[in-house]
Design a protein around this motif. Structure first.
Motif, PDB file in Angstrom:
ATOM      1  N   GLU A   1      -1.346  -1.142  -5.713  1.00 56.01           N
ATOM      2  CA  GLU A   1      -0.905  -1.308  -7.096  1.00 56.01           C
ATOM      3  C   GLU A   1      -0.948  -2.796  -7.418  1.00 56.01           C
ATOM      4  OE1 GLU A   1       3.081   0.464  -7.669  1.00 56.01           O
ATOM      5  OE2 GLU A   1       2.824   1.221  -5.637  1.00 56.01           O
ATOM      6  N   ASN A   2      -1.199  -3.132  -8.661  1.00 53.52           N
ATOM      7  CA  ASN A   2      -1.092  -4.517  -9.109  1.00 53.52           C
ATOM      8  C   ASN A   2       0.223  -4.661  -9.852  1.00 53.52           C
ATOM      9  OD1 ASN A   2      -3.582  -5.602  -8.194  1.00 53.52           O
ATOM     10  ND2 ASN A   2      -4.591  -4.360  -9.737  1.00 53.52           N
ATOM     11  N   GLU A   3       1.020  -5.627  -9.412  1.00 49.66           N
ATOM     12  CA  GLU A   3       2.341  -5.821 -10.002  1.00 49.66           C
ATOM     13  C   GLU A   3       2.669  -7.305 -10.018  1.00 49.66           C
ATOM     14  OE1 GLU A   3       6.685  -4.781  -8.336  1.00 49.66           O
ATOM     15  OE2 GLU A   3       5.435  -3.014  -8.674  1.00 49.66           O
ATOM     16  N   ASN A   4       2.904  -7.857 -11.200  1.00 45.18           N
ATOM     17  CA  ASN A   4       3.260  -9.280 -11.339  1.00 45.18           C
ATOM     18  C   ASN A   4       2.282 -10.191 -10.603  1.00 45.18           C
ATOM     19  OD1 ASN A   4       5.554  -8.563 -12.840  1.00 45.18           O
ATOM     20  ND2 ASN A   4       6.757  -8.296 -10.979  1.00 45.18           N
ATOM     21  N   ASP A   5       1.005 -10.002 -10.819  1.00 44.04           N
ATOM     22  CA  ASP A   5      -0.052 -10.816 -10.207  1.00 44.04           C
ATOM     23  C   ASP A   5      -0.107 -10.709  -8.690  1.00 44.04           C
ATOM     24  OD1 ASP A   5      -0.957 -11.779 -12.683  1.00 44.04           O
ATOM     25  OD2 ASP A   5       0.571 -13.350 -12.679  1.00 44.04           O
ATOM     26  N   ALA A   6       0.452  -9.647  -8.118  1.00 41.64           N
ATOM     27  CA  ALA A   6       0.398  -9.418  -6.673  1.00 41.64           C
ATOM     28  C   ALA A   6      -0.178  -8.031  -6.410  1.00 41.64           C
ATOM     29  CB  ALA A   6       1.796  -9.520  -6.070  1.00 41.64           C
ATOM     30  N   VAL A   7      -0.846  -7.898  -5.277  1.00 38.88           N
ATOM     31  CA  VAL A   7      -1.329  -6.587  -4.856  1.00 38.88           C
ATOM     32  C   VAL A   7      -0.268  -5.996  -3.931  1.00 38.88           C
ATOM     33  CG1 VAL A   7      -3.109  -5.315  -3.597  1.00 38.88           C
ATOM     34  CG2 VAL A   7      -3.739  -7.264  -5.052  1.00 38.88           C
ATOM     35  N   ILE A   8       0.324  -4.904  -4.374  1.00 30.60           N
ATOM     36  CA  ILE A   8       1.328  -4.199  -3.584  1.00 30.60           C
ATOM     37  C   ILE A   8       0.605  -3.090  -2.838  1.00 30.60           C
ATOM     38  CG2 ILE A   8       3.486  -2.907  -3.629  1.00 30.60           C
ATOM     39  CD1 ILE A   8       3.707  -5.835  -4.642  1.00 30.60           C
ATOM     40  N   VAL A   9       0.788  -3.043  -1.533  1.00 32.18           N
ATOM     41  CA  VAL A   9       0.076  -2.074  -0.710  1.00 32.18           C
ATOM     42  C   VAL A   9       1.079  -1.222   0.064  1.00 32.18           C
ATOM     43  CG1 VAL A   9      -0.236  -3.712   1.196  1.00 32.18           C
ATOM     44  CG2 VAL A   9      -1.813  -1.819   0.943  1.00 32.18           C
ATOM     45  N   THR A  10       0.785   0.074   0.147  1.00 29.26           N
ATOM     46  CA  THR A  10       1.572   1.011   0.939  1.00 29.26           C
ATOM     47  C   THR A  10       0.659   1.559   2.018  1.00 29.26           C
ATOM     48  OG1 THR A  10       2.856   1.640  -1.011  1.00 29.26           O
ATOM     49  CG2 THR A  10       2.960   3.127   0.873  1.00 29.26           C
ATOM     50  N   GLY A  11       1.190   1.657   3.231  1.00 24.62           N
ATOM     51  CA  GLY A  11       0.360   2.162   4.306  1.00 24.62           C
ATOM     52  C   GLY A  11       1.168   2.798   5.411  1.00 24.62           C
ATOM     53  N   SER A  12       0.456   3.440   6.316  1.00 22.58           N
ATOM     54  CA  SER A  12       1.095   4.072   7.467  1.00 22.58           C
ATOM     55  C   SER A  12       0.738   3.298   8.735  1.00 22.58           C
ATOM     56  CB  SER A  12       0.680   5.531   7.585  1.00 22.58           C
ATOM     57  OG  SER A  12      -0.709   5.630   7.836  1.00 22.58           O
ATOM     58  N   THR A  13       1.663   3.326   9.671  1.00 25.79           N
ATOM     59  CA  THR A  13       1.492   2.672  10.969  1.00 25.79           C
ATOM     60  C   THR A  13       2.011   3.628  12.040  1.00 25.79           C
ATOM     61  OG1 THR A  13       3.698   1.676  11.080  1.00 25.79           O
ATOM     62  CG2 THR A  13       2.023   0.442   9.874  1.00 25.79           C
ATOM     63  N   THR A  14       1.955   3.207  13.274  1.00 27.81           N
ATOM     64  CA  THR A  14       2.489   4.035  14.361  1.00 27.81           C
ATOM     65  C   THR A  14       4.007   4.152  14.299  1.00 27.81           C
ATOM     66  OG1 THR A  14       2.566   2.121  15.835  1.00 27.81           O
ATOM     67  CG2 THR A  14       0.597   3.513  15.941  1.00 27.81           C
ATOM     68  N   ILE A  15       4.653   3.273  13.543  1.00 29.55           N
ATOM     69  CA  ILE A  15       6.124   3.332  13.456  1.00 29.55           C
ATOM     70  C   ILE A  15       6.615   3.952  12.157  1.00 29.55           C
ATOM     71  CG2 ILE A  15       6.451   1.374  15.012  1.00 29.55           C
ATOM     72  CD1 ILE A  15       7.176  -0.287  12.423  1.00 29.55           C
ATOM     73  N   GLY A  16       5.727   4.224  11.222  1.00 28.08           N
ATOM     74  CA  GLY A  16       6.133   4.808   9.945  1.00 28.08           C
ATOM     75  C   GLY A  16       5.406   4.156   8.785  1.00 28.08           C
ATOM     76  N   TYR A  17       6.022   4.231   7.622  1.00 29.24           N
ATOM     77  CA  TYR A  17       5.416   3.722   6.392  1.00 29.24           C
ATOM     78  C   TYR A  17       5.986   2.359   6.029  1.00 29.24           C
ATOM     79  CZ  TYR A  17       3.611   8.404   5.970  1.00 29.24           C
ATOM     80  OH  TYR A  17       2.972   9.579   6.219  1.00 29.24           O
ATOM     81  N   ILE A  18       5.100   1.501   5.500  1.00 27.98           N
ATOM     82  CA  ILE A  18       5.489   0.150   5.097  1.00 27.98           C
ATOM     83  C   ILE A  18       4.886  -0.124   3.724  1.00 27.98           C
ATOM     84  CG2 ILE A  18       5.280  -2.316   5.607  1.00 27.98           C
ATOM     85  CD1 ILE A  18       5.029  -1.549   8.578  1.00 27.98           C
ATOM     86  N   LYS A  19       5.664  -0.799   2.886  1.00 24.29           N
ATOM     87  CA  LYS A  19       5.181  -1.231   1.575  1.00 24.29           C
ATOM     88  C   LYS A  19       5.505  -2.707   1.433  1.00 24.29           C
ATOM     89  CE  LYS A  19       5.474   0.027  -3.329  1.00 24.29           C
ATOM     90  NZ  LYS A  19       6.040   1.002  -4.284  1.00 24.29           N
ATOM     91  N   GLY A  20       4.534  -3.486   0.959  1.00 26.85           N
ATOM     92  CA  GLY A  20       4.752  -4.911   0.786  1.00 26.85           C
ATOM     93  C   GLY A  20       3.628  -5.546  -0.005  1.00 26.85           C
ATOM     94  N   VAL A  21       3.606  -6.869  -0.015  1.00 21.99           N
ATOM     95  CA  VAL A  21       2.620  -7.646  -0.773  1.00 21.99           C
ATOM     96  C   VAL A  21       1.452  -8.009   0.148  1.00 21.99           C
ATOM     97  CG1 VAL A  21       2.227  -9.737  -2.115  1.00 21.99           C
ATOM     98  CG2 VAL A  21       4.446  -8.589  -2.237  1.00 21.99           C
TER      99      VAL A  21
END
Length: 127
Positions: free
Chosen positions: A9-29
């Protein structure tokens, strides 16, 4: 840590990304000059802001991450601590968490939990 992009997603001039890893889900810039590709796997490091020791919970939970509302919650094992805590979430290596002085005690091998608004978490891809 291996991160598979699920959403961007694009939010306030940043790309916000959601993803999966071996430990669970993470969302960040997303912190790269190039855009992430949905479905692609990237090796990442996480960048956290400084956290007050009173906002870190010591317990006995397993390592993991999850997204609840506007925050990503993390639990990991403290491998070493001297103002900077080296937190292991998976076998792929520890992440650094800068913790301020205050009331509370964290020791090596403690299971610790903490959370941040996703806009404060840097997701840095590397090769």
């Amino acid at each position: 840590m291996l991160f598979t992009v699920i959403n961007t997603e694009n939010e306030n001039d940043a790309v916000i990304v959601t993803g999966s890893t071996t430990i669970g889900y993470i969302k960040g810039v997303w912190k790269a000059q190039y855009s992430p590709v949905i479905g692609k796997k990237y090796r990442i490091e996480l960048n956290f802001p400084t956290v007050d020791i009173s906002e870190v919970t010591v317990g006995n939970a397993d390592a993991g991450s999850k997204i609840i509302g506007g925050k990503t919650f993390f639990t990991g094992i403290c491998e070493d601590f001297n103002k900077v805590c080296y937190v292991r979430f998976s076998v792929e290596g520890p992440e650094m968490l800068d913790i301020t002085d205050g009331e509370g005690t964290i020791q090596k091998s403690d299971s610790i939990s903490f959370s941040f608004p996703y806009a404060d978490i840097g997701i840095i891809p590397y090769d």
